[in-house]
Design a protein around this motif. Structure first.
Motif, short mmCIF file in Angstrom:
data_model
loop_
_atom_site.label_atom_id
_atom_site.label_comp_id
_atom_site.label_asym_id
_atom_site.label_seq_id
_atom_site.Cartn_x
_atom_site.Cartn_y
_atom_site.Cartn_z
N ASP A 157 102.78 -2.57 12.67
CA ASP A 157 103.11 -3.86 13.30
C ASP A 157 104.21 -3.70 14.34
O ASP A 157 104.15 -4.31 15.42
N LEU A 158 105.20 -2.87 14.04
CA LEU A 158 106.27 -2.62 15.00
C LEU A 158 105.72 -1.92 16.24
O LEU A 158 106.14 -2.20 17.37
N ALA A 159 104.78 -1.01 16.02
CA ALA A 159 104.17 -0.31 17.15
C ALA A 159 103.42 -1.29 18.05
O ALA A 159 103.48 -1.18 19.28
N VAL A 160 102.73 -2.24 17.44
CA VAL A 160 101.99 -3.24 18.23
C VAL A 160 102.96 -4.12 19.01
O VAL A 160 102.72 -4.44 20.19
N SER A 166 110.34 4.23 12.22
CA SER A 166 110.08 2.87 12.70
C SER A 166 110.42 2.75 14.18
O SER A 166 109.68 2.14 14.96
N VAL A 167 111.54 3.34 14.57
CA VAL A 167 111.96 3.31 15.98
C VAL A 167 110.99 4.15 16.82
O VAL A 167 110.57 3.75 17.92
N PHE A 168 110.64 5.30 16.28
CA PHE A 168 109.76 6.22 16.99
C PHE A 168 108.41 5.58 17.29
O PHE A 168 107.91 5.63 18.43
N ASP A 169 107.80 4.95 16.28
CA ASP A 169 106.50 4.31 16.47
C ASP A 169 106.58 3.12 17.42
O ASP A 169 105.66 2.87 18.22
N THR A 170 107.68 2.38 17.36
CA THR A 170 107.87 1.25 18.28
C THR A 170 107.94 1.73 19.72
O THR A 170 107.32 1.14 20.62
N LEU A 171 108.67 2.82 19.94
CA LEU A 171 108.80 3.36 21.29
C LEU A 171 107.48 3.94 21.80
O LEU A 171 107.15 3.81 22.98
N LEU A 172 106.72 4.57 20.91
CA LEU A 172 105.41 5.07 21.31
C LEU A 172 104.48 3.90 21.68
O LEU A 172 103.73 3.98 22.66
N GLY A 173 104.54 2.83 20.90
CA GLY A 173 103.77 1.64 21.23
C GLY A 173 104.17 1.09 22.59
O GLY A 173 103.32 0.69 23.40
N GLY A 229 105.91 -3.23 20.00
CA GLY A 229 106.40 -2.38 21.07
C GLY A 229 105.40 -2.29 22.21
O GLY A 229 105.78 -2.33 23.39
N PHE A 230 104.12 -2.19 21.85
CA PHE A 230 103.06 -2.16 22.86
C PHE A 230 103.09 -3.43 23.71
O PHE A 230 103.01 -3.37 24.94
N MET A 231 103.20 -4.57 23.06
CA MET A 231 103.21 -5.84 23.79
C MET A 231 104.43 -5.96 24.69
O MET A 231 104.34 -6.48 25.81
N ALA A 232 105.56 -5.47 24.21
CA ALA A 232 106.78 -5.51 25.02
C ALA A 232 106.63 -4.62 26.25
O ALA A 232 106.99 -5.01 27.37
N GLY A 233 106.07 -3.42 26.05
CA GLY A 233 105.87 -2.52 27.18
C GLY A 233 104.89 -3.09 28.20
O GLY A 233 105.12 -3.01 29.41
N PHE A 234 103.81 -3.68 27.72
CA PHE A 234 102.83 -4.30 28.61
C PHE A 234 103.48 -5.42 29.42
O PHE A 234 103.29 -5.52 30.64
N THR A 235 104.25 -6.26 28.73
CA THR A 235 104.89 -7.40 29.40
C THR A 235 105.87 -6.95 30.46
O THR A 235 105.89 -7.48 31.59
N ILE A 236 106.71 -5.97 30.15
CA ILE A 236 107.71 -5.49 31.10
C ILE A 236 107.04 -4.88 32.32
O ILE A 236 107.45 -5.14 33.46
N MET A 237 105.99 -4.07 32.12
CA MET A 237 105.31 -3.47 33.25
C MET A 237 104.60 -4.51 34.09
O MET A 237 104.60 -4.44 35.33
N GLU A 256 95.35 9.24 22.35
CA GLU A 256 96.56 9.91 21.88
C GLU A 256 97.64 8.96 21.40
O GLU A 256 98.08 9.03 20.24
N VAL A 257 98.09 8.07 22.28
CA VAL A 257 99.29 7.28 21.97
C VAL A 257 99.05 6.32 20.80
O VAL A 257 99.83 6.30 19.84
N ILE A 258 98.01 5.51 20.89
CA ILE A 258 97.76 4.53 19.84
C ILE A 258 97.53 5.18 18.47
O ILE A 258 98.13 4.76 17.48
N PRO A 259 96.67 6.21 18.36
CA PRO A 259 96.50 6.84 17.04
C PRO A 259 97.80 7.37 16.44
O PRO A 259 97.99 7.33 15.22
N GLU A 260 98.71 7.85 17.29
CA GLU A 260 99.97 8.39 16.78
C GLU A 260 100.85 7.30 16.17
O GLU A 260 101.70 7.59 15.31
N THR A 261 100.66 6.06 16.59
CA THR A 261 101.48 4.96 16.06
C THR A 261 100.87 4.34 14.80
O THR A 261 101.50 3.47 14.19
N GLN A 262 99.69 4.77 14.43
CA GLN A 262 98.97 4.13 13.32
C GLN A 262 98.88 5.02 12.08
O GLN A 262 98.03 4.83 11.23
N ARG A 263 99.76 6.00 11.97
CA ARG A 263 99.70 6.95 10.87
C ARG A 263 100.80 6.73 9.84
O ARG A 263 101.04 7.57 8.98
#
Length: 275
Positions: free
Chosen positions: A254-257, A45-52, A259-267, A242-249
């Motif tokens: 939902d956690l990956a998504v 769960s942590v891994f996929d969130t960080l990848l997102g 994480g994605f939104m958090a990363g987008f917002t911070i950047m 690469e990145v998105i498919p790895e989070t969807q397996r």
């Protein structure tokens, strides 16, 4: 702090700035990989969130730090529509990584050996994982180097602070990347030291790509809009392929998504606030 870094970058020049910035991103990757000395694995769960999170940072950087300045500068530099250099560079960057993806043997993080991509080989899984993350890091190093070079040339829409913000954003998302290589290797029985070695080695290409990017735009100023959008296209290809498919397996999509939104917002905040 940012003002001090900006003054220092102006003093030493774009090539050295790009080298130092991308060396910093490499060291943060090594820091993430070093967690293998303390933990054998990270919860999925942590891994996929960080990848997102990583994907979110890269997508935001592609627009705010690369595509937007490319379009802005093209309005004053070229007689044809400003979207032309951005479109051409963006597609070329994606095709460049597509070509490497087809040629370079590699294996994505959460995939089985049977799902390796590129030229067929009998290389060990650890080598294929290393090549996958290395492929991932090429456009990141290029992006930082190109932006430092663009800022040094007075490129409209680019600044030293924006380049620093991009380097900080990439460094933040490089931390989980280091883990993404070292942890699976450790889980598969590789020693802690070798797992760390492969983890940090995956980002060694970033300083090389950063210097190449900075030098290219300094000596070929007319390619600046194309170079910026090229780096953006390369990063978008990596995220989507690469990145998105790895989070969807697994079951933590939902956690990956999130994480994605958090990363987008911070950047986005880093780029707008500092750039």
């Amino acid at each position: 702090m940012i003002e001090t870094l900006e003054s220092f970058a102006k003093e030493i020049g774009p090539v050295w700035s790009a080298l130092i910035a991308t060396t910093f991103t490499w060291l943060v990757t090594a820091l993430g990989a070093s967690l293998v000395f303390f933990f054998k694995e990270v919860k999925r769960s942590v891994f996929d969130t960080l990848l997102g999170f990583t994907g979110g940072v890269m997508i935001a950087a592609s627009f705010w730090s690369l595509l937007a300045p490319s379009i802005k500068h093209s309005e004053e530099l070229f007689p044809y529509p400003s979207w032309v250099p951005a479109a051409v560079g963006f597609l070329t960057g994606g095709l460049f990584i597509f070509g490497l993806d087809k040629l370079m043997p590699h294996l994505h993080i959460n995939f089985d050996n049977s799902e390796s991509e590129g030229m067929k080989t009998k290389w060990h899984k650890s080598t294929l994982l290393l090549l996958a993350i290395t492929l991932h890091n090429i456009p990141e190093g290029l992006a930082v180097g190109i932006l430092f070079g663009a800022a040094s040339m007075g490129f409209e829409g680019a600044s030293i602070t924006a380049a620093i913000a991009l380097a900080i954003g990439i460094a933040i998302q490089n931390f989980p990347e280091g883990m993404a290589v070292s942890m699976p290797l450790r889980r598969n029985g590789v020693s802690r030291r070798r797992s760390f070695w492969f983890g940090q080695l995956s980002a060694i290409v970033e300083p090389v790509a950063g210097v190449v990017g900075a030098i290219a735009v300094i000596y070929m100023q007319d390619i600046l809009p194309y170079a910026l959008s090229f780096a953006a296209g390369a990063m978008i290809f990596v995220v989507v392929e690469e990145v998105i498919p790895e989070t969807q397996r697994d079951k933590y999509t939902d956690l990956a998504v999130l994480g994605f939104m958090a990363g987008f917002t911070i950047m986005m905040i880093l780029d707008v606030a500092l750039g």
